[in-house]
Design a protein around this motif. Structure first.
Motif, PDB file in Angstrom:
ATOM      1  N   ALA A  20     -19.270  15.041   1.308  1.00 63.21           N
ATOM      2  CA  ALA A  20     -20.525  15.427   0.655  1.00 63.21           C
ATOM      3  C   ALA A  20     -21.369  14.197   0.338  1.00 63.21           C
ATOM      4  CB  ALA A  20     -20.221  16.179  -0.637  1.00 63.21           C
ATOM      5  N   PRO A  21     -22.702  14.314   0.485  1.00 66.80           N
ATOM      6  CA  PRO A  21     -23.566  13.156   0.196  1.00 66.80           C
ATOM      7  C   PRO A  21     -23.368  12.589  -1.204  1.00 66.80           C
ATOM      8  CG  PRO A  21     -24.802  14.851   1.366  1.00 66.80           C
ATOM      9  CD  PRO A  21     -23.452  15.431   1.064  1.00 66.80           C
ATOM     10  N   ALA A  22     -23.310  13.459  -2.222  1.00 69.35           N
ATOM     11  CA  ALA A  22     -23.185  12.955  -3.598  1.00 69.35           C
ATOM     12  C   ALA A  22     -21.845  12.236  -3.781  1.00 69.35           C
ATOM     13  CB  ALA A  22     -23.312  14.106  -4.600  1.00 69.35           C
ATOM     14  N   GLN A  23     -20.824  12.742  -3.105  1.00 67.52           N
ATOM     15  CA  GLN A  23     -19.492  12.119  -3.193  1.00 67.52           C
ATOM     16  C   GLN A  23     -19.537  10.704  -2.600  1.00 67.52           C
ATOM     17  OE1 GLN A  23     -16.838  13.793  -0.334  1.00 67.52           O
ATOM     18  NE2 GLN A  23     -14.967  13.013  -1.279  1.00 67.52           N
ATOM     19  N   ALA A  24     -20.120  10.570  -1.412  1.00 65.22           N
ATOM     20  CA  ALA A  24     -20.209   9.255  -0.766  1.00 65.22           C
ATOM     21  C   ALA A  24     -21.054   8.310  -1.620  1.00 65.22           C
ATOM     22  CB  ALA A  24     -20.811   9.405   0.628  1.00 65.22           C
ATOM     23  N   ASP A  25     -22.149   8.826  -2.151  1.00 67.49           N
ATOM     24  CA  ASP A  25     -23.053   8.017  -2.975  1.00 67.49           C
ATOM     25  C   ASP A  25     -22.339   7.516  -4.239  1.00 67.49           C
ATOM     26  OD1 ASP A  25     -25.663   6.954  -3.408  1.00 67.49           O
ATOM     27  OD2 ASP A  25     -26.031   8.535  -4.884  1.00 67.49           O
ATOM     28  N   GLN A  26     -21.546   8.399  -4.846  1.00 63.72           N
ATOM     29  CA  GLN A  26     -20.800   8.037  -6.061  1.00 63.72           C
ATOM     30  C   GLN A  26     -19.819   6.904  -5.794  1.00 63.72           C
ATOM     31  OE1 GLN A  26     -22.402   9.261  -8.855  1.00 63.72           O
ATOM     32  NE2 GLN A  26     -20.318   9.371  -9.642  1.00 63.72           N
ATOM     33  N   ILE A  27     -19.164   6.953  -4.635  1.00 61.16           N
ATOM     34  CA  ILE A  27     -18.173   5.922  -4.281  1.00 61.16           C
ATOM     35  C   ILE A  27     -18.858   4.552  -4.229  1.00 61.16           C
ATOM     36  CG2 ILE A  27     -16.700   5.095  -2.375  1.00 61.16           C
ATOM     37  CD1 ILE A  27     -16.142   8.139  -1.784  1.00 61.16           C
ATOM     38  N   ILE A  28     -20.069   4.533  -3.671  1.00 65.63           N
ATOM     39  CA  ILE A  28     -20.810   3.264  -3.590  1.00 65.63           C
ATOM     40  C   ILE A  28     -21.341   2.870  -4.974  1.00 65.63           C
ATOM     41  CG2 ILE A  28     -22.773   2.070  -2.524  1.00 65.63           C
ATOM     42  CD1 ILE A  28     -20.476   2.821  -0.539  1.00 65.63           C
ATOM     43  N   ARG A  29     -21.945   3.831  -5.670  1.00 68.01           N
ATOM     44  CA  ARG A  29     -22.496   3.515  -7.001  1.00 68.01           C
ATOM     45  C   ARG A  29     -21.425   3.035  -7.968  1.00 68.01           C
ATOM     46  NH1 ARG A  29     -27.763   5.509  -8.207  1.00 68.01           N
ATOM     47  NH2 ARG A  29     -28.584   6.650  -6.439  1.00 68.01           N
ATOM     48  N   ASN A  30     -20.229   3.643  -7.881  1.00 66.27           N
ATOM     49  CA  ASN A  30     -19.130   3.260  -8.781  1.00 66.27           C
ATOM     50  C   ASN A  30     -18.419   1.988  -8.324  1.00 66.27           C
ATOM     51  OD1 ASN A  30     -19.640   5.505 -10.299  1.00 66.27           O
ATOM     52  ND2 ASN A  30     -17.968   6.731  -9.451  1.00 66.27           N
ATOM     53  N   GLN A  31     -18.925   1.396  -7.246  1.00 67.11           N
ATOM     54  CA  GLN A  31     -18.352   0.149  -6.721  1.00 67.11           C
ATOM     55  C   GLN A  31     -16.885   0.296  -6.333  1.00 67.11           C
ATOM     56  OE1 GLN A  31     -19.455  -3.279  -9.107  1.00 67.11           O
ATOM     57  NE2 GLN A  31     -21.259  -2.231  -9.823  1.00 67.11           N
ATOM     58  N   GLN A  32     -16.555   1.486  -5.833  1.00 68.30           N
ATOM     59  CA  GLN A  32     -15.182   1.693  -5.346  1.00 68.30           C
ATOM     60  C   GLN A  32     -15.049   1.252  -3.890  1.00 68.30           C
ATOM     61  OE1 GLN A  32     -15.564   5.854  -6.664  1.00 68.30           O
ATOM     62  NE2 GLN A  32     -13.519   5.614  -7.558  1.00 68.30           N
ATOM     63  N   ALA A  33     -16.185   1.089  -3.219  1.00 71.01           N
ATOM     64  CA  ALA A  33     -16.194   0.631  -1.829  1.00 71.01           C
ATOM     65  C   ALA A  33     -17.591   0.117  -1.508  1.00 71.01           C
ATOM     66  CB  ALA A  33     -15.833   1.767  -0.885  1.00 71.01           C
ATOM     67  N   ASP A  34     -17.671  -0.659  -0.427  1.00 73.55           N
ATOM     68  CA  ASP A  34     -18.971  -1.150   0.049  1.00 73.55           C
ATOM     69  C   ASP A  34     -19.531  -0.276   1.157  1.00 73.55           C
ATOM     70  OD1 ASP A  34     -19.164  -3.975  -1.346  1.00 73.55           O
ATOM     71  OD2 ASP A  34     -17.094  -3.669  -0.736  1.00 73.55           O
ATOM     72  N   ILE A  35     -18.629   0.433   1.849  1.00 74.67           N
ATOM     73  CA  ILE A  35     -19.025   1.305   2.959  1.00 74.67           C
ATOM     74  C   ILE A  35     -18.250   2.613   2.805  1.00 74.67           C
ATOM     75  CG2 ILE A  35     -19.038   1.587   5.497  1.00 74.67           C
ATOM     76  CD1 ILE A  35     -18.746  -1.514   5.689  1.00 74.67           C
ATOM     77  N   ALA A  36     -18.920   3.727   3.069  1.00 76.98           N
ATOM     78  CA  ALA A  36     -18.230   5.027   3.116  1.00 76.98           C
ATOM     79  C   ALA A  36     -18.114   5.428   4.583  1.00 76.98           C
ATOM     80  CB  ALA A  36     -19.019   6.070   2.336  1.00 76.98           C
ATOM     81  N   LEU A  37     -16.879   5.575   5.050  1.00 77.37           N
ATOM     82  CA  LEU A  37     -16.667   5.976   6.442  1.00 77.37           C
ATOM     83  C   LEU A  37     -16.359   7.465   6.499  1.00 77.37           C
ATOM     84  CD1 LEU A  37     -14.326   3.139   7.805  1.00 77.37           C
ATOM     85  CD2 LEU A  37     -16.770   3.413   8.217  1.00 77.37           C
ATOM     86  N   LEU A  38     -16.967   8.130   7.462  1.00 77.77           N
ATOM     87  CA  LEU A  38     -16.705   9.563   7.658  1.00 77.77           C
ATOM     88  C   LEU A  38     -16.154   9.780   9.061  1.00 77.77           C
ATOM     89  CD1 LEU A  38     -19.189   9.376   5.523  1.00 77.77           C
ATOM     90  CD2 LEU A  38     -19.386  11.812   5.986  1.00 77.77           C
TER      91      LEU A  38
END
Ligand SMILES: Cc1cc2nc3c(=O)[nH]c(=O)nc-3n(C[C@H](O)[C@H](O)[C@H](O)COP(=O)(O)O)c2cc1C
Length: 353
Positions: A303-321
Protein backbone atom coordinates in the motif's frame (compact mmCIF):
# COMPACT_ATOMS: atom_id res chain seq x y z
CA UNK A 1 10.85 14.66 6.82
CA UNK A 2 11.80 12.41 3.90
CA UNK A 3 8.90 10.83 2.06
CA UNK A 4 8.46 8.11 -0.56
CA UNK A 5 8.67 10.58 -3.43
CA UNK A 6 11.81 12.40 -2.33
CA UNK A 7 14.81 11.63 -4.52
CA UNK A 8 17.69 9.61 -3.14
CA UNK A 9 21.31 10.19 -4.08
CA UNK A 10 23.77 7.35 -3.56
CA UNK A 11 27.31 8.21 -4.63
CA UNK A 12 26.72 10.06 -7.93
CA UNK A 13 23.43 8.38 -8.84
CA UNK A 14 20.14 10.07 -8.04
CA UNK A 15 17.01 7.92 -7.92
CA UNK A 16 13.87 10.00 -8.55
CA UNK A 17 11.89 8.43 -5.69
CA UNK A 18 12.27 5.73 -3.04
CA UNK A 19 10.26 3.10 -4.91
CA UNK A 20 12.12 0.11 -6.30
CA UNK A 21 11.16 -2.97 -8.26
CA UNK A 22 12.50 -5.94 -6.33
CA UNK A 23 14.53 -8.42 -8.41
CA UNK A 24 12.24 -11.15 -9.74
CA UNK A 25 13.35 -14.11 -11.85
CA UNK A 26 11.37 -14.49 -15.05
CA UNK A 27 12.81 -17.87 -16.11
CA UNK A 28 12.25 -17.31 -19.81
CA UNK A 29 15.74 -17.03 -21.28
CA UNK A 30 17.82 -19.31 -23.47
CA UNK A 31 21.49 -19.70 -22.52
CA UNK A 32 21.16 -16.70 -20.20
CA UNK A 33 20.38 -14.17 -22.94
CA UNK A 34 18.11 -11.22 -22.15
CA UNK A 35 15.17 -10.91 -24.53
CA UNK A 36 12.09 -8.87 -25.40
CA UNK A 37 10.23 -10.17 -22.35
CA UNK A 38 12.82 -8.65 -20.01
CA UNK A 39 12.79 -5.37 -21.94
CA UNK A 40 9.01 -5.08 -21.76
CA UNK A 41 8.71 -6.40 -18.19
CA UNK A 42 11.29 -4.02 -16.71
CA UNK A 43 10.51 -1.24 -19.17
CA UNK A 44 6.84 -1.18 -18.19
CA UNK A 45 7.74 -0.68 -14.54
CA UNK A 46 10.18 2.12 -15.41
CA UNK A 47 7.41 3.80 -17.42
CA UNK A 48 5.17 3.08 -14.41
CA UNK A 49 7.11 5.53 -12.26
CA UNK A 50 9.38 3.41 -10.05
CA UNK A 51 12.74 5.05 -9.40
CA UNK A 52 14.89 1.92 -9.24
CA UNK A 53 14.41 -1.14 -11.41
CA UNK A 54 16.47 -4.13 -10.30
CA UNK A 55 16.79 -6.86 -12.90
CA UNK A 56 16.45 -10.35 -11.50
CA UNK A 57 19.08 -12.78 -10.19
CA UNK A 58 21.51 -12.98 -13.10
CA UNK A 59 23.96 -15.85 -12.97
CA UNK A 60 27.70 -15.17 -12.91
CA UNK A 61 28.35 -18.69 -14.13
CA UNK A 62 26.13 -21.16 -15.94
CA UNK A 63 26.03 -23.71 -13.11
CA UNK A 64 24.88 -20.92 -10.78
CA UNK A 65 21.46 -20.69 -12.44
CA UNK A 66 18.40 -21.70 -10.42
CA UNK A 67 16.87 -23.08 -13.63
CA UNK A 68 18.23 -23.60 -17.14
CA UNK A 69 16.08 -20.60 -18.17
CA UNK A 70 17.59 -17.98 -15.83
CA UNK A 71 19.20 -14.75 -16.99
CA UNK A 72 22.98 -14.82 -17.22
CA UNK A 73 26.01 -12.54 -17.33
CA UNK A 74 28.81 -15.09 -17.61
CA UNK A 75 29.96 -14.15 -21.10
CA UNK A 76 30.47 -10.95 -23.08
CA UNK A 77 27.80 -11.96 -25.60
CA UNK A 78 25.22 -11.36 -22.87
CA UNK A 79 25.98 -7.62 -22.86
CA UNK A 80 24.29 -6.26 -26.05
CA UNK A 81 20.69 -7.32 -25.29
CA UNK A 82 21.08 -6.04 -21.71
CA UNK A 83 22.14 -2.67 -23.14
CA UNK A 84 18.74 -2.34 -24.78
CA UNK A 85 17.09 -2.86 -21.40
CA UNK A 86 19.23 -0.32 -19.53
CA UNK A 87 18.85 2.27 -22.30
CA UNK A 88 15.06 2.06 -22.19
CA UNK A 89 14.91 2.21 -18.38
CA UNK A 90 17.11 5.33 -18.37
CA UNK A 91 14.99 6.94 -21.08
CA UNK A 92 12.03 6.60 -18.70
CA UNK A 93 13.92 8.46 -15.96
CA UNK A 94 14.55 5.39 -13.80
CA UNK A 95 17.84 3.87 -12.63
CA UNK A 96 18.65 0.42 -14.05
CA UNK A 97 19.96 -2.04 -11.48
CA UNK A 98 20.89 -5.69 -11.69
CA UNK A 99 21.29 -8.46 -9.16
CA UNK A 100 24.26 -10.77 -9.81
CA UNK A 101 23.91 -14.22 -8.37
CA UNK A 102 25.02 -17.80 -7.93
CA UNK A 103 22.41 -20.32 -6.82
CA UNK A 104 24.86 -22.80 -5.25
CA UNK A 105 23.13 -25.90 -3.89
CA UNK A 106 19.69 -24.61 -4.96
CA UNK A 107 20.69 -24.54 -8.64
CA UNK A 108 19.50 -26.85 -11.43
CA UNK A 109 15.79 -27.03 -10.73
CA UNK A 110 12.83 -26.83 -13.09
CA UNK A 111 11.21 -23.41 -13.42
CA UNK A 112 8.09 -22.81 -11.30
CA UNK A 113 5.57 -23.53 -14.05
CA UNK A 114 7.36 -26.81 -14.76
CA UNK A 115 7.09 -27.82 -11.10
CA UNK A 116 10.22 -26.27 -9.45
CA UNK A 117 11.56 -29.76 -8.65
CA UNK A 118 15.30 -30.54 -8.82
CA UNK A 119 16.45 -31.78 -12.24
CA UNK A 120 17.44 -35.43 -12.12
CA UNK A 121 20.65 -36.97 -13.44
CA UNK A 122 18.93 -38.70 -16.37
CA UNK A 123 17.73 -35.32 -17.72
CA UNK A 124 19.91 -33.66 -20.41
CA UNK A 125 19.51 -30.37 -18.47
CA UNK A 126 21.27 -31.83 -15.41
CA UNK A 127 24.48 -30.32 -14.05
CA UNK A 128 26.40 -30.89 -10.83
CA UNK A 129 25.68 -28.20 -8.23
CA UNK A 130 28.25 -26.78 -5.81
CA UNK A 131 28.08 -25.46 -2.27
CA UNK A 132 29.81 -24.69 1.00
CA UNK A 133 29.44 -28.25 2.28
CA UNK A 134 27.99 -31.50 0.91
CA UNK A 135 24.56 -30.91 2.48
CA UNK A 136 21.47 -30.98 0.25
CA UNK A 137 18.95 -28.14 0.58
CA UNK A 138 16.03 -30.57 1.01
CA UNK A 139 14.90 -34.08 0.16
CA UNK A 140 15.24 -34.74 -3.54
CA UNK A 141 17.79 -31.98 -4.05
CA UNK A 142 21.32 -32.74 -5.20
CA UNK A 143 24.07 -33.03 -2.64
CA UNK A 144 26.38 -30.18 -3.66
CA UNK A 145 30.01 -30.73 -4.40
CA UNK A 146 32.03 -28.95 -1.70
CA UNK A 147 34.02 -26.10 -3.21
CA UNK A 148 37.77 -25.96 -2.67
CA UNK A 149 39.44 -22.68 -1.66
CA UNK A 150 40.67 -22.28 -5.26
CA UNK A 151 37.16 -22.81 -6.62
CA UNK A 152 35.76 -20.30 -4.14
CA UNK A 153 38.28 -17.76 -5.38
CA UNK A 154 37.33 -18.52 -8.99
CA UNK A 155 33.66 -17.79 -8.21
CA UNK A 156 34.61 -14.48 -6.53
CA UNK A 157 36.39 -13.62 -9.81
CA UNK A 158 33.26 -14.66 -11.75
CA UNK A 159 31.29 -12.12 -9.67
CA UNK A 160 33.89 -9.51 -10.61
CA UNK A 161 33.56 -10.34 -14.30
CA UNK A 162 29.77 -10.20 -13.95
CA UNK A 163 30.07 -6.73 -12.40
CA UNK A 164 32.34 -5.61 -15.24
CA UNK A 165 29.80 -6.79 -17.81
CA UNK A 166 26.95 -5.13 -15.89
CA UNK A 167 28.90 -1.88 -16.11
CA UNK A 168 29.42 -2.31 -19.85
CA UNK A 169 25.72 -3.07 -20.26
CA UNK A 170 24.87 0.32 -18.71
CA UNK A 171 23.59 -0.67 -15.27
CA UNK A 172 24.02 2.02 -12.60
CA UNK A 173 23.12 0.04 -9.46
CA UNK A 174 24.57 -3.37 -8.69
CA UNK A 175 23.25 -5.82 -6.13
CA UNK A 176 25.13 -8.92 -4.97
CA UNK A 177 22.68 -11.72 -4.09
CA UNK A 178 23.69 -13.13 -0.72
CA UNK A 179 20.20 -14.17 0.43
CA UNK A 180 17.57 -16.93 0.10
CA UNK A 181 19.86 -19.92 0.60
CA UNK A 182 21.84 -19.38 -2.56
CA UNK A 183 25.61 -19.81 -2.67
CA UNK A 184 26.77 -16.79 -0.64
CA UNK A 185 24.05 -17.22 2.00
CA UNK A 186 24.91 -20.92 2.28
CA UNK A 187 28.40 -19.90 3.45
CA UNK A 188 26.97 -17.46 6.04
CA UNK A 189 24.67 -19.94 7.73
CA UNK A 190 26.03 -22.58 10.10
CA UNK A 191 23.22 -24.88 8.89
CA UNK A 192 24.64 -25.17 5.39
CA UNK A 193 28.29 -24.43 6.15
CA UNK A 194 30.09 -27.20 8.08
CA UNK A 195 33.54 -26.37 6.73
CA UNK A 196 36.64 -26.58 8.90
CA UNK A 197 38.88 -24.38 6.74
CA UNK A 198 39.14 -20.56 6.62
CA UNK A 199 35.60 -20.37 5.13
CA UNK A 200 33.74 -22.17 7.93
CA UNK A 201 33.19 -22.15 11.70
CA UNK A 202 33.58 -18.70 13.20
CA UNK A 203 31.57 -15.66 12.09
CA UNK A 204 34.75 -14.17 10.56
CA UNK A 205 35.25 -17.33 8.51
CA UNK A 206 31.62 -17.71 7.35
CA UNK A 207 31.49 -14.13 6.06
CA UNK A 208 34.92 -14.37 4.37
CA UNK A 209 33.64 -15.48 0.94
CA UNK A 210 31.03 -12.71 0.77
CA UNK A 211 33.62 -10.08 1.74
CA UNK A 212 35.97 -11.46 -0.92
CA UNK A 213 33.20 -11.19 -3.53
CA UNK A 214 32.52 -7.58 -2.46
CA UNK A 215 36.25 -6.83 -2.70
CA UNK A 216 36.50 -8.29 -6.21
CA UNK A 217 33.36 -6.49 -7.37
CA UNK A 218 34.48 -3.12 -5.98
CA UNK A 219 37.70 -3.41 -8.01
CA UNK A 220 35.66 -2.90 -11.20
CA UNK A 221 32.32 -1.43 -10.11
CA UNK A 222 33.19 2.22 -10.38
CA UNK A 223 33.49 4.44 -7.33
CA UNK A 224 30.70 6.73 -8.44
CA UNK A 225 28.17 3.88 -8.64
CA UNK A 226 26.12 2.37 -5.80
CA UNK A 227 26.67 -1.19 -4.61
CA UNK A 228 24.05 -3.16 -2.68
CA UNK A 229 24.00 -6.59 -1.07
CA UNK A 230 20.80 -8.54 -0.50
CA UNK A 231 20.98 -10.66 2.63
CA UNK A 232 18.60 -12.90 4.47
CA UNK A 233 18.67 -11.07 7.80
CA UNK A 234 17.74 -14.29 9.61
CA UNK A 235 17.35 -18.00 8.87
CA UNK A 236 14.30 -18.00 11.19
CA UNK A 237 15.63 -21.09 13.01
CA UNK A 238 17.62 -21.89 16.14
CA UNK A 239 21.37 -21.94 15.66
CA UNK A 240 21.07 -20.38 12.22
CA UNK A 241 22.19 -17.05 10.78
CA UNK A 242 20.72 -14.30 12.96
CA UNK A 243 19.77 -10.63 12.84
CA UNK A 244 22.57 -9.97 15.35
CA UNK A 245 25.09 -11.40 12.86
CA UNK A 246 23.45 -9.40 10.05
CA UNK A 247 23.97 -6.18 12.00
CA UNK A 248 27.61 -7.16 12.67
CA UNK A 249 28.08 -7.87 8.97
CA UNK A 250 26.51 -4.55 7.98
CA UNK A 251 29.11 -2.72 10.08
CA UNK A 252 31.82 -4.33 7.93
CA UNK A 253 29.99 -3.50 4.70
CA UNK A 254 30.51 0.24 4.90
CA UNK A 255 34.34 0.14 4.85
CA UNK A 256 34.10 -2.57 2.15
CA UNK A 257 32.28 -0.16 -0.17
CA UNK A 258 28.70 -1.40 0.16
CA UNK A 259 26.14 1.41 0.16
CA UNK A 260 22.82 -0.39 0.59
CA UNK A 261 21.76 -3.55 2.42
CA UNK A 262 18.63 -5.06 0.89
CA UNK A 263 16.99 -6.78 3.84
CA UNK A 264 15.19 -10.00 3.03
CA UNK A 265 15.06 -13.20 5.10
CA UNK A 266 14.89 -17.00 5.02
CA UNK A 267 15.31 -19.36 2.11
CA UNK A 268 18.13 -21.51 3.45
CA UNK A 269 15.99 -24.10 5.22
CA UNK A 270 12.86 -25.45 3.57
CA UNK A 271 10.84 -25.78 6.77
CA UNK A 272 11.78 -22.56 8.59
CA UNK A 273 8.70 -21.00 10.24
CA UNK A 274 8.51 -17.58 8.58
CA UNK A 275 5.88 -15.27 10.12
CA UNK A 276 4.79 -13.75 6.82
CA UNK A 277 2.63 -10.63 7.08
CA UNK A 278 2.54 -7.01 5.90
CA UNK A 279 6.00 -5.46 6.16
CA UNK A 280 7.29 -8.43 8.16
CA UNK A 281 10.93 -7.83 7.24
CA UNK A 282 10.90 -4.06 7.89
CA UNK A 283 12.21 -4.44 11.48
CA UNK A 284 15.35 -6.08 10.04
CA UNK A 285 15.88 -3.11 7.76
CA UNK A 286 15.45 -0.77 10.72
CA UNK A 287 17.97 -2.69 12.86
CA UNK A 288 20.54 -2.85 10.07
CA UNK A 289 20.04 0.82 9.18
CA UNK A 290 21.02 1.73 12.76
CA UNK A 291 24.64 0.92 11.77
CA UNK A 292 24.63 3.89 9.40
CA UNK A 293 24.36 1.92 6.16
CA UNK A 294 21.44 2.64 3.83
CA UNK A 295 18.82 -0.07 3.55
CA UNK A 296 16.08 -1.31 1.30
CA UNK A 297 13.02 -2.87 2.91
CA UNK A 298 11.12 -5.62 1.10
CA UNK A 299 8.38 -8.13 1.77
CA UNK A 300 4.63 -7.58 1.55
CA UNK A 301 4.88 -3.85 1.05
CA UNK A 302 1.76 -3.23 -1.03
CA UNK A 303 0.00 0.00 0.00
CA UNK A 304 1.23 3.54 -0.77
CA UNK A 305 0.73 4.78 2.80
CA UNK A 306 2.58 1.74 4.14
CA UNK A 307 5.59 2.33 1.86
CA UNK A 308 5.54 6.05 2.67
CA UNK A 309 5.48 5.34 6.42
CA UNK A 310 8.54 3.09 6.15
CA UNK A 311 10.48 5.95 4.56
CA UNK A 312 9.08 8.66 6.84
CA UNK A 313 9.85 6.57 9.94
CA UNK A 314 13.41 6.12 8.67
CA UNK A 315 13.09 2.35 8.73
CA UNK A 316 14.56 2.17 5.22
CA UNK A 317 15.89 4.39 2.44
CA UNK A 318 14.17 2.47 -0.36
CA UNK A 319 10.91 0.49 -0.42
CA UNK A 320 11.13 -2.48 -2.77
CA UNK A 321 8.00 -4.11 -4.14
CA UNK A 322 7.88 -7.52 -5.75
CA UNK A 323 4.55 -9.22 -6.38
CA UNK A 324 2.53 -6.00 -6.15
CA UNK A 325 4.62 -4.72 -9.08
CA UNK A 326 3.68 -7.85 -11.04
CA UNK A 327 0.02 -7.03 -10.44
CA UNK A 328 0.39 -3.33 -11.14
CA UNK A 329 3.37 -2.08 -13.18
CA UNK A 330 2.18 1.51 -12.70
CA UNK A 331 2.03 1.17 -8.91
CA UNK A 332 4.28 4.22 -8.43
CA UNK A 333 2.01 6.46 -10.52
CA UNK A 334 -1.04 5.38 -8.53
CA UNK A 335 0.88 5.80 -5.27
CA UNK A 336 1.78 9.38 -6.20
CA UNK A 337 -1.91 10.17 -6.65
CA UNK A 338 -2.85 8.49 -3.38
CA UNK A 339 -0.14 10.42 -1.50
CA UNK A 340 -0.88 13.72 -3.31
CA UNK A 341 2.52 13.86 -4.94
CA UNK A 342 3.33 14.74 -8.54
CA UNK A 343 3.34 11.45 -10.48
CA UNK A 344 6.25 10.94 -12.90
CA UNK A 345 3.87 10.24 -15.77
CA UNK A 346 5.39 9.59 -19.22
CA UNK A 347 3.91 12.13 -21.68
CA UNK A 348 2.41 9.29 -23.72
CA UNK A 349 0.22 8.39 -20.70
CA UNK A 350 -0.70 11.89 -19.54
CA UNK A 351 -4.32 11.60 -20.62
CA UNK A 352 -4.69 8.52 -18.42
CA UNK A 353 -3.53 10.16 -15.21
C1 LIG B 1 8.38 -14.31 -9.40
C2 LIG B 1 9.38 -13.96 -8.33
C3 LIG B 1 10.73 -14.04 -8.62
C4 LIG B 1 11.68 -13.67 -7.65
N1 LIG B 1 13.01 -13.67 -7.99
C5 LIG B 1 13.92 -13.14 -7.13
C6 LIG B 1 15.24 -12.89 -7.54
O1 LIG B 1 15.61 -13.05 -8.70
N2 LIG B 1 16.10 -12.42 -6.60
C7 LIG B 1 15.72 -12.15 -5.32
O2 LIG B 1 16.54 -11.73 -4.51
N3 LIG B 1 14.45 -12.32 -4.93
C8 LIG B 1 13.54 -12.79 -5.82
N4 LIG B 1 12.22 -12.87 -5.44
C9 LIG B 1 11.82 -12.31 -4.14
C10 LIG B 1 11.36 -10.85 -4.32
O3 LIG B 1 12.40 -10.03 -4.79
C11 LIG B 1 10.82 -10.27 -3.01
O4 LIG B 1 11.88 -10.19 -2.09
C12 LIG B 1 9.70 -11.11 -2.42
O5 LIG B 1 8.76 -11.47 -3.41
C13 LIG B 1 8.98 -10.38 -1.28
O6 LIG B 1 8.47 -9.15 -1.74
P1 LIG B 1 6.91 -8.97 -2.14
O7 LIG B 1 6.11 -9.40 -0.94
O8 LIG B 1 6.77 -7.50 -2.46
O9 LIG B 1 6.65 -9.84 -3.34
C14 LIG B 1 11.26 -13.27 -6.37
C15 LIG B 1 9.89 -13.23 -6.09
C16 LIG B 1 8.97 -13.56 -7.05
C17 LIG B 1 7.51 -13.44 -6.71
Amino acid sequence: MTNLFDPLTIRSITIRNRIGVSPMCQYCYEDGFSNDWQLVHLGARAAGGAGLIIAEATAVEARGRITPHDAGIWKDDHIPPLRKVTRFIKEQGAVPGIQIAHAGRKANTHRPWDGSSPITMDDPQFWQVVGASPIAFADGYQTPQELTAEEIHAIAIAFRHGAERALQAGFEFLEIHAAHGYLLHSFLSPHSNHRSDQYGGSFANRIRFLLEVIGEVRKVWQDHLPLAVRISATDWVENGWTITESVELARLFIPAGVDVVDCSSGGNLPKAPVPVGPGYQVPFSEAIRSTGVMTAAVGLITAPAQADQIIRNQQADIALLGREMLRNPSWALHAAHALRQAPPVPPQYLRGF
